[in-house]
Design a protein around this motif. Structure first.
Motif, PDB file in Angstrom:
ATOM      1  N   ALA A   1       0.792  -1.328  -0.053  1.00 49.09           N
ATOM      2  CA  ALA A   1      -0.004  -0.074   0.131  1.00 49.09           C
ATOM      3  C   ALA A   1       0.810   1.256  -0.035  1.00 49.09           C
ATOM      4  O   ALA A   1       0.275   2.311  -0.126  1.00 49.09           O
ATOM      5  CB  ALA A   1      -0.923  -0.204   1.123  1.00 49.09           C
ATOM      6  N   TRP A   2       2.149   1.186   0.475  1.00 48.30           N
ATOM      7  CA  TRP A   2       2.832   2.165   0.345  1.00 48.30           C
ATOM      8  C   TRP A   2       3.322   2.834  -1.291  1.00 48.30           C
ATOM      9  O   TRP A   2       3.929   3.781  -1.538  1.00 48.30           O
ATOM     10  CB  TRP A   2       4.273   2.069   0.949  1.00 48.30           C
ATOM     11  N   THR A   3       3.116   2.023  -2.252  1.00 48.81           N
ATOM     12  CA  THR A   3       3.401   2.364  -3.533  1.00 48.81           C
ATOM     13  C   THR A   3       2.755   3.697  -3.947  1.00 48.81           C
ATOM     14  O   THR A   3       1.400   3.896  -3.913  1.00 48.81           O
ATOM     15  CB  THR A   3       2.603   1.265  -4.586  1.00 48.81           C
ATOM     16  N   THR A   4       3.504   4.404  -4.855  1.00 50.87           N
ATOM     17  CA  THR A   4       3.134   5.737  -5.234  1.00 50.87           C
ATOM     18  C   THR A   4       3.452   5.802  -6.731  1.00 50.87           C
ATOM     19  O   THR A   4       2.985   6.767  -7.339  1.00 50.87           O
ATOM     20  CB  THR A   4       3.919   7.123  -4.591  1.00 50.87           C
ATOM     21  N   ALA A   5       4.148   4.871  -7.227  1.00 48.32           N
ATOM     22  CA  ALA A   5       4.441   4.731  -8.727  1.00 48.32           C
ATOM     23  C   ALA A   5       3.189   4.525  -9.443  1.00 48.32           C
ATOM     24  O   ALA A   5       2.251   3.575  -9.082  1.00 48.32           O
ATOM     25  CB  ALA A   5       5.481   3.869  -8.841  1.00 48.32           C
ATOM     26  N   GLU A   6       3.130   4.898 -10.640  1.00 49.32           N
ATOM     27  CA  GLU A   6       2.239   4.345 -11.582  1.00 49.32           C
ATOM     28  C   GLU A   6       2.867   3.375 -12.523  1.00 49.32           C
ATOM     29  O   GLU A   6       3.839   3.017 -12.422  1.00 49.32           O
ATOM     30  CB  GLU A   6       1.885   5.549 -12.603  1.00 49.32           C
ATOM     31  N   VAL A   7       1.793   2.515 -12.993  1.00 43.06           N
ATOM     32  CA  VAL A   7       2.089   1.454 -13.706  1.00 43.06           C
ATOM     33  C   VAL A   7       1.448   1.523 -15.079  1.00 43.06           C
ATOM     34  O   VAL A   7       0.471   2.139 -15.237  1.00 43.06           O
ATOM     35  CB  VAL A   7       2.149   0.154 -13.258  1.00 43.06           C
TER      36      VAL A   7
ATOM     37  N   ALA B   1       7.489  -8.875 -14.997  1.00 40.10           N
ATOM     38  CA  ALA B   1       6.254  -7.986 -15.675  1.00 40.10           C
ATOM     39  C   ALA B   1       5.820  -6.841 -14.788  1.00 40.10           C
ATOM     40  O   ALA B   1       5.691  -5.741 -15.041  1.00 40.10           O
ATOM     41  CB  ALA B   1       5.352  -8.925 -15.963  1.00 40.10           C
ATOM     42  N   ALA B   2       5.725  -7.092 -13.685  1.00 36.88           N
ATOM     43  CA  ALA B   2       5.234  -5.930 -12.706  1.00 36.88           C
ATOM     44  C   ALA B   2       6.311  -4.860 -12.627  1.00 36.88           C
ATOM     45  O   ALA B   2       5.976  -3.717 -12.748  1.00 36.88           O
ATOM     46  CB  ALA B   2       4.837  -6.426 -11.217  1.00 36.88           C
ATOM     47  N   THR B   3       7.422  -5.209 -12.519  1.00 40.58           N
ATOM     48  CA  THR B   3       8.803  -4.362 -12.492  1.00 40.58           C
ATOM     49  C   THR B   3       8.793  -3.510 -13.745  1.00 40.58           C
ATOM     50  O   THR B   3       8.924  -2.342 -13.681  1.00 40.58           O
ATOM     51  CB  THR B   3      10.014  -5.013 -12.126  1.00 40.58           C
ATOM     52  N   ALA B   4       8.601  -3.876 -14.824  1.00 38.09           N
ATOM     53  CA  ALA B   4       8.785  -3.680 -16.166  1.00 38.09           C
ATOM     54  C   ALA B   4       7.438  -2.423 -16.432  1.00 38.09           C
ATOM     55  O   ALA B   4       7.586  -1.440 -16.975  1.00 38.09           O
ATOM     56  CB  ALA B   4       8.526  -4.679 -17.135  1.00 38.09           C
ATOM     57  N   ARG B   5       6.548  -2.818 -15.626  1.00 37.36           N
ATOM     58  CA  ARG B   5       5.306  -1.787 -15.987  1.00 37.36           C
ATOM     59  C   ARG B   5       5.569  -0.551 -15.086  1.00 37.36           C
ATOM     60  O   ARG B   5       5.241   0.291 -15.765  1.00 37.36           O
ATOM     61  CB  ARG B   5       4.030  -2.372 -15.619  1.00 37.36           C
ATOM     62  N   GLY B   6       6.286  -0.564 -13.980  1.00 37.78           N
ATOM     63  CA  GLY B   6       6.682   0.445 -13.387  1.00 37.78           C
ATOM     64  C   GLY B   6       7.657   1.254 -13.966  1.00 37.78           C
ATOM     65  O   GLY B   6       7.692   2.670 -14.184  1.00 37.78           O
ATOM     66  N   MET B   7       8.765   0.422 -14.725  1.00 37.19           N
ATOM     67  CA  MET B   7       9.596   1.214 -15.253  1.00 37.19           C
ATOM     68  C   MET B   7       9.137   1.916 -16.521  1.00 37.19           C
ATOM     69  O   MET B   7       9.664   2.905 -16.688  1.00 37.19           O
ATOM     70  CB  MET B   7      10.841   0.205 -15.666  1.00 37.19           C
ATOM     71  N   LEU B   8       8.233   1.428 -17.147  1.00 39.27           N
ATOM     72  CA  LEU B   8       7.653   1.768 -18.503  1.00 39.27           C
ATOM     73  C   LEU B   8       7.046   3.157 -18.258  1.00 39.27           C
ATOM     74  O   LEU B   8       7.230   4.186 -18.905  1.00 39.27           O
ATOM     75  CB  LEU B   8       6.791   0.900 -19.443  1.00 39.27           C
ATOM     76  N   ALA B   9       6.337   3.137 -17.099  1.00 41.39           N
ATOM     77  CA  ALA B   9       5.643   4.544 -16.702  1.00 41.39           C
ATOM     78  C   ALA B   9       6.884   5.814 -16.529  1.00 41.39           C
ATOM     79  O   ALA B   9       6.401   6.784 -16.743  1.00 41.39           O
ATOM     80  CB  ALA B   9       4.730   4.298 -15.357  1.00 41.39           C
ATOM     81  N   LEU B  10       7.896   5.290 -15.850  1.00 45.26           N
ATOM     82  CA  LEU B  10       8.808   6.129 -15.561  1.00 45.26           C
ATOM     83  C   LEU B  10       9.187   6.801 -16.918  1.00 45.26           C
ATOM     84  O   LEU B  10       9.782   7.745 -17.053  1.00 45.26           O
ATOM     85  CB  LEU B  10      10.059   5.642 -14.717  1.00 45.26           C
ATOM     86  N   TRP B  11       9.696   5.595 -17.790  1.00 43.76           N
ATOM     87  CA  TRP B  11      10.299   6.139 -18.968  1.00 43.76           C
ATOM     88  C   TRP B  11       9.523   6.900 -19.877  1.00 43.76           C
ATOM     89  O   TRP B  11       9.952   7.796 -20.501  1.00 43.76           O
ATOM     90  CB  TRP B  11      10.607   4.874 -19.818  1.00 43.76           C
TER      91      TRP B  11
END
Length: 359
Positions: free
Chosen positions: A20-26, A320-330
């Protein structure tokens, strides 16, 4: 006996509620195929960087896209990124390297192991192989190394992603991550004992111990996966510097914890000027997920992605979950346009060298 028996405390309890601490988008963009853990990575090419061979494995992607560079953790190798780099290949060419003394890379000159030394090698490799700037990604010890790079060579980095970076944990609690007994390695004369202990662990036992330690759900690692990892451990064990590299790197990391000032993690993170993604697993036994918020807060522009049920190596366990967060950042970085390249007098000189081998 496992690799955990001599050096690792039980570690913190699972804290899946901290997702629940997540603030990143995916994002829901299409990803490449997720390969099994046992699939070998692409062949590496050895490049001369500051006079030593650095092994780099490349997953080709779109030529027009910003490339990504991946940096592994302590005891790891470029193959730790095979799954993540493969599924991100439709979006970026990915270069994963073996740090000095790890994988198939040469040891550093004069046997000096430290995050600062490794950061200089990573910066030189980015210039030579990826031509910078890049999306820079690091796990565990590699997360500290890439923070050094982003702080010291800002013109080479467009975004930064750190997965469970090996930040110092000075809390006086019993259920911390890294075992405080590791501090004994800072004492003179302890290296030889550590080398002997490491050498005595059979490759398959070492592989299984690492799986149990680093994965939040060790049951996802198959016998075939362990067999591949054991073959790599057996190959590495024949190198004369392999255990020196493991212990030397750990000493360099822990020594950095004791040196406050401009090279401390907090000071380095504060100097990072690119958007940053911090990724953590709720079942990390090595670096406590309860450190994730304060770690993200150390970077001026950071978002946090906490993955429920995941351990210390999100790029392998939850690619996959990691990649989706990274793609939002990119995507956000690309939308903001090209960053201003700033000259850094401490940056490594440009190197134009020819790859000298395959591995």
């Amino acid at each position: 006996m496992t690799t955990t028996a001599s050096w690792q405390a039980p570690g913190p309890a699972p804290r899946d509620e901290l997702a629940a601490w997540t603030t990143a988008e995916v994002v829901e963009d299409d990803l490449g195929e997720v390969p099994p853990l046992s699939r070998p990575g692409p062949a590496g090419r050895t490049h001369l960087v500051f006079g030593a061979g650095v092994n780099v494995r490349t997953h080709p992607g779109p030529e027009e896209a910003t490339p990504a560079v991946y940096v592994h953790g302590l005891g790891g190798a470029s193959t730790d990124w095979t799954r993540l780099a493969a599924i991100l290949a439709p979006h970026a060419t990915g270069h994963s390297l073996d740090l000095p003394g790890s994988g198939r890379s040469d040891p550093p000159p004069a046997g000096r192991y430290s995050p600062a030394v490794d950061a200089r090698v990573v910066a030189g490799t980015i210039e030579q192989v990826a031509f910078g700037p890049v999306h820079l990604v690091g796990n565990s010890y590699g997360g500290i190394v890439v923070t050094h790079v982003a702080a010291g060579w800002p013109h080479l980095v467009r975004s930064l992603t750190v997965l469970a970076p090996a930040v110092p944990d000075l809390r006086l609690i019993a259920d911390r991550g890294a075992d405080p007994r590791l501090g004994v390695l800072l004492l003179p004369g302890t290296g030889t004992v550590a080398h002997r202990r490491l050498a005595a662990i059979p490759p398959l036992i070492r592989a299984r111990g690492m799986g149990e330690l680093c994965f939040g759900r060790p049951e996802v690692v198959t016998d075939q996966d362990y067999a591949l990892a054991a073959r790599e451990h057996a190959w590495r064990a024949r190198l004369p510097w392999v255990f020196e590299a493991t212990v030397g790197t750990l000493r360099g990391l822990m020594g950095g914890y004791l040196r406050p000032g401009p090279d401390s993690f907090a000071a380095l993170a504060a100097r990072v000027r690119v958007p940053t993604l911090v990724v953590w697993g709720t079942r990390d036994r090595l670096v406590d997920v309860r450190l994730s918020r304060r770690t993200a807060a150390a970077y001026p522009d950071a978002r946090l992605l906490v993955l429920a049920g995941c351990g210390h190596v999100a790029q392998m366990e939850e690619p996959a979950a990691t990649a989706r967060g990274m793609l939002a950042l990119w995507r956000d970085v690309d939308a903001a346009g090209e960053p201003r390249a700033s000259a850094d007098p401490g940056a490594p000189p440009r190197l134009v060298r020819t790859p000298v081998g395959l591995s």
